[in-house]
Scaffold this motif. Sequence first.
Motif, PDB file in Angstrom:
ATOM      1  N   VAL A 141     -38.491 -24.518 -31.521  1.00  0.00           N
ATOM      2  CA  VAL A 141     -39.193 -24.168 -32.470  1.00  0.00           C
ATOM      3  C   VAL A 141     -39.620 -22.938 -32.420  1.00  0.00           C
ATOM      4  CG1 VAL A 141     -41.737 -24.248 -33.637  1.00  0.00           C
ATOM      5  CG2 VAL A 141     -40.498 -26.288 -33.161  1.00  0.00           C
ATOM      6  N   ILE A 142     -39.421 -22.035 -33.479  1.00  0.00           N
ATOM      7  CA  ILE A 142     -39.742 -20.653 -33.561  1.00  0.00           C
ATOM      8  C   ILE A 142     -40.967 -20.446 -34.688  1.00  0.00           C
ATOM      9  CG2 ILE A 142     -39.245 -18.189 -34.049  1.00  0.00           C
ATOM     10  CD1 ILE A 142     -36.178 -18.825 -33.184  1.00  0.00           C
ATOM     11  N   ASN A 143     -42.049 -19.957 -34.172  1.00  0.00           N
ATOM     12  CA  ASN A 143     -43.254 -19.807 -35.196  1.00  0.00           C
ATOM     13  C   ASN A 143     -43.109 -18.259 -35.726  1.00  0.00           C
ATOM     14  OD1 ASN A 143     -45.415 -20.006 -36.847  1.00  0.00           O
ATOM     15  ND2 ASN A 143     -46.725 -19.535 -35.314  1.00  0.00           N
ATOM     16  N   ALA A 144     -42.447 -17.997 -36.680  1.00  0.00           N
ATOM     17  CA  ALA A 144     -42.236 -16.699 -37.490  1.00  0.00           C
ATOM     18  C   ALA A 144     -43.460 -16.320 -38.485  1.00  0.00           C
ATOM     19  CB  ALA A 144     -41.087 -16.438 -37.874  1.00  0.00           C
ATOM     20  N   ALA A 145     -44.464 -17.360 -38.830  1.00  0.00           N
ATOM     21  CA  ALA A 145     -45.298 -17.362 -39.753  1.00  0.00           C
ATOM     22  C   ALA A 145     -46.530 -17.054 -39.209  1.00  0.00           C
ATOM     23  CB  ALA A 145     -45.535 -18.721 -40.627  1.00  0.00           C
ATOM     24  N   ALA A 146     -47.569 -16.246 -40.052  1.00  0.00           N
ATOM     25  CA  ALA A 146     -48.594 -15.714 -39.668  1.00  0.00           C
ATOM     26  C   ALA A 146     -49.574 -15.232 -40.668  1.00  0.00           C
ATOM     27  CB  ALA A 146     -48.816 -14.739 -38.438  1.00  0.00           C
ATOM     28  N   TRP A 147     -50.971 -15.003 -40.539  1.00  0.00           N
ATOM     29  CA  TRP A 147     -51.774 -14.460 -41.580  1.00  0.00           C
ATOM     30  C   TRP A 147     -51.456 -12.984 -41.123  1.00  0.00           C
ATOM     31  CZ3 TRP A 147     -56.053 -16.042 -44.696  1.00  0.00           C
ATOM     32  CH2 TRP A 147     -57.100 -15.001 -45.252  1.00  0.00           C
ATOM     33  N   THR A 148     -51.032 -12.266 -41.890  1.00  0.00           N
ATOM     34  CA  THR A 148     -50.854 -10.759 -41.530  1.00  0.00           C
ATOM     35  C   THR A 148     -51.544  -9.573 -42.334  1.00  0.00           C
ATOM     36  OG1 THR A 148     -48.991 -10.491 -42.933  1.00  0.00           O
ATOM     37  CG2 THR A 148     -48.496 -11.017 -40.497  1.00  0.00           C
ATOM     38  N   ALA A 149     -52.543 -10.183 -42.994  1.00  0.00           N
ATOM     39  CA  ALA A 149     -53.289  -9.193 -43.815  1.00  0.00           C
ATOM     40  C   ALA A 149     -54.605  -8.771 -42.965  1.00  0.00           C
ATOM     41  CB  ALA A 149     -53.896  -9.783 -45.080  1.00  0.00           C
ATOM     42  N   VAL A 150     -54.231  -7.565 -41.974  1.00  0.00           N
ATOM     43  CA  VAL A 150     -55.072  -7.088 -41.209  1.00  0.00           C
ATOM     44  C   VAL A 150     -56.573  -6.948 -41.422  1.00  0.00           C
ATOM     45  CG1 VAL A 150     -55.705  -5.352 -39.355  1.00  0.00           C
ATOM     46  CG2 VAL A 150     -53.363  -6.568 -39.737  1.00  0.00           C
ATOM     47  N   ASP A 151     -56.548  -6.263 -42.631  1.00  0.00           N
ATOM     48  CA  ASP A 151     -57.889  -5.868 -43.050  1.00  0.00           C
ATOM     49  C   ASP A 151     -58.864  -6.955 -43.804  1.00  0.00           C
ATOM     50  OD1 ASP A 151     -57.806  -3.044 -42.392  1.00  0.00           O
ATOM     51  OD2 ASP A 151     -56.688  -2.567 -44.290  1.00  0.00           O
ATOM     52  N   ARG A 152     -58.166  -7.721 -44.399  1.00  0.00           N
ATOM     53  CA  ARG A 152     -58.548  -8.878 -44.959  1.00  0.00           C
ATOM     54  C   ARG A 152     -59.173 -10.074 -44.227  1.00  0.00           C
ATOM     55  NH1 ARG A 152     -56.632 -13.590 -48.139  1.00  0.00           N
ATOM     56  NH2 ARG A 152     -54.479 -12.515 -47.818  1.00  0.00           N
ATOM     57  N   HIS A 169     -43.355 -18.415 -29.963  1.00  0.00           N
ATOM     58  CA  HIS A 169     -44.506 -17.732 -30.822  1.00  0.00           C
ATOM     59  C   HIS A 169     -44.689 -16.421 -30.809  1.00  0.00           C
ATOM     60  CE1 HIS A 169     -48.323 -17.618 -32.716  1.00  0.00           C
ATOM     61  NE2 HIS A 169     -48.871 -17.242 -31.622  1.00  0.00           N
ATOM     62  N   ILE A 170     -44.547 -15.540 -32.107  1.00  0.00           N
ATOM     63  CA  ILE A 170     -44.638 -14.334 -32.233  1.00  0.00           C
ATOM     64  C   ILE A 170     -46.048 -13.977 -32.317  1.00  0.00           C
ATOM     65  CG2 ILE A 170     -44.025 -12.298 -33.525  1.00  0.00           C
ATOM     66  CD1 ILE A 170     -41.820 -13.901 -34.762  1.00  0.00           C
TER      67      ILE A 170
END
Length: 282
Positions: free
Chosen positions: A51-62, A94-95
């Motif tokens: 498994v590769i987890n390439a998904a994330a919450w990337t809205a740093v400021d939010r 995991h990234i």
Amino acid sequence: MRVLVFGRTGQVATELQRLAPQAIFLGRDQADLASPDTCAAAIRTHRPDAVINAAAWTAVDRAETEEDAAALVNGQAPGAMARACADLGAPIVHISTDYVFDGSGSRPWAPDDPTAPLGAYGRTKLAGEAAVRTAGGSHVILRTSWVFSSHGANFVKTMLRLGADRPTLRVVADQIGGPTPAADIAATCLALARALRDGATGGTHHYAGAPETSWAGFARETFAQAGMAVTVEDIPSAAYPTPARRPLNSRLDCSALAADFGITQPDWRAGLARVISELKGI
């Protein structure tokens, strides 16, 4: 090798689709990271080899105002994935991010250096790292920085868009790091997944582009390669305030990845040339 990838439209996930179109890619409609149990269920259903987890919450400021939501996606979901992988004996890549450090000093951060996130985004990503380790299965946590590509939202595309209308841009010069092409991150994730599947020992590793530069330096190289006559004026971070503090030192020591897996740092300038050519349709 049957690979399951969480993420479908992000920068790294898009590059993974180019490199491994035969892999299984799950978007939010099939596995919403805001619902960690659905991610674990997807792994149990597909029973992948890795498994590769390439998904994330990337809205740093939010994330500063929505930390609970970010924590669900960046912290709890990776843990649920890792536990499901451990149950199946499947490794997970995991990234993660340089934002788990406080950005002090000028020495490149080593994987085992103390972490101290400056904000909510870094805290949630650090929680995800801990959850993956605690699951007890075969894994690599791959911290990277300053990701760019020809798709999605990123610094290169923003500079090209702004530079098309303005002869001068003011860009932060006191944040130093390594821009990293998404295509190289994708290739590294696949190589790590194969190595883990073949019995390699995992752990926490760093992967970022070289040589180190500032955002202002990154902008100058972008305009130079694009053939755009845009003047970049250096400014300090204090002149460009954001809701979330950014680390001043995002340098990452990638020597362990080279020693353990033979994967060396990419030259981000070469990656930038490929991205600009793609954006120009060359």
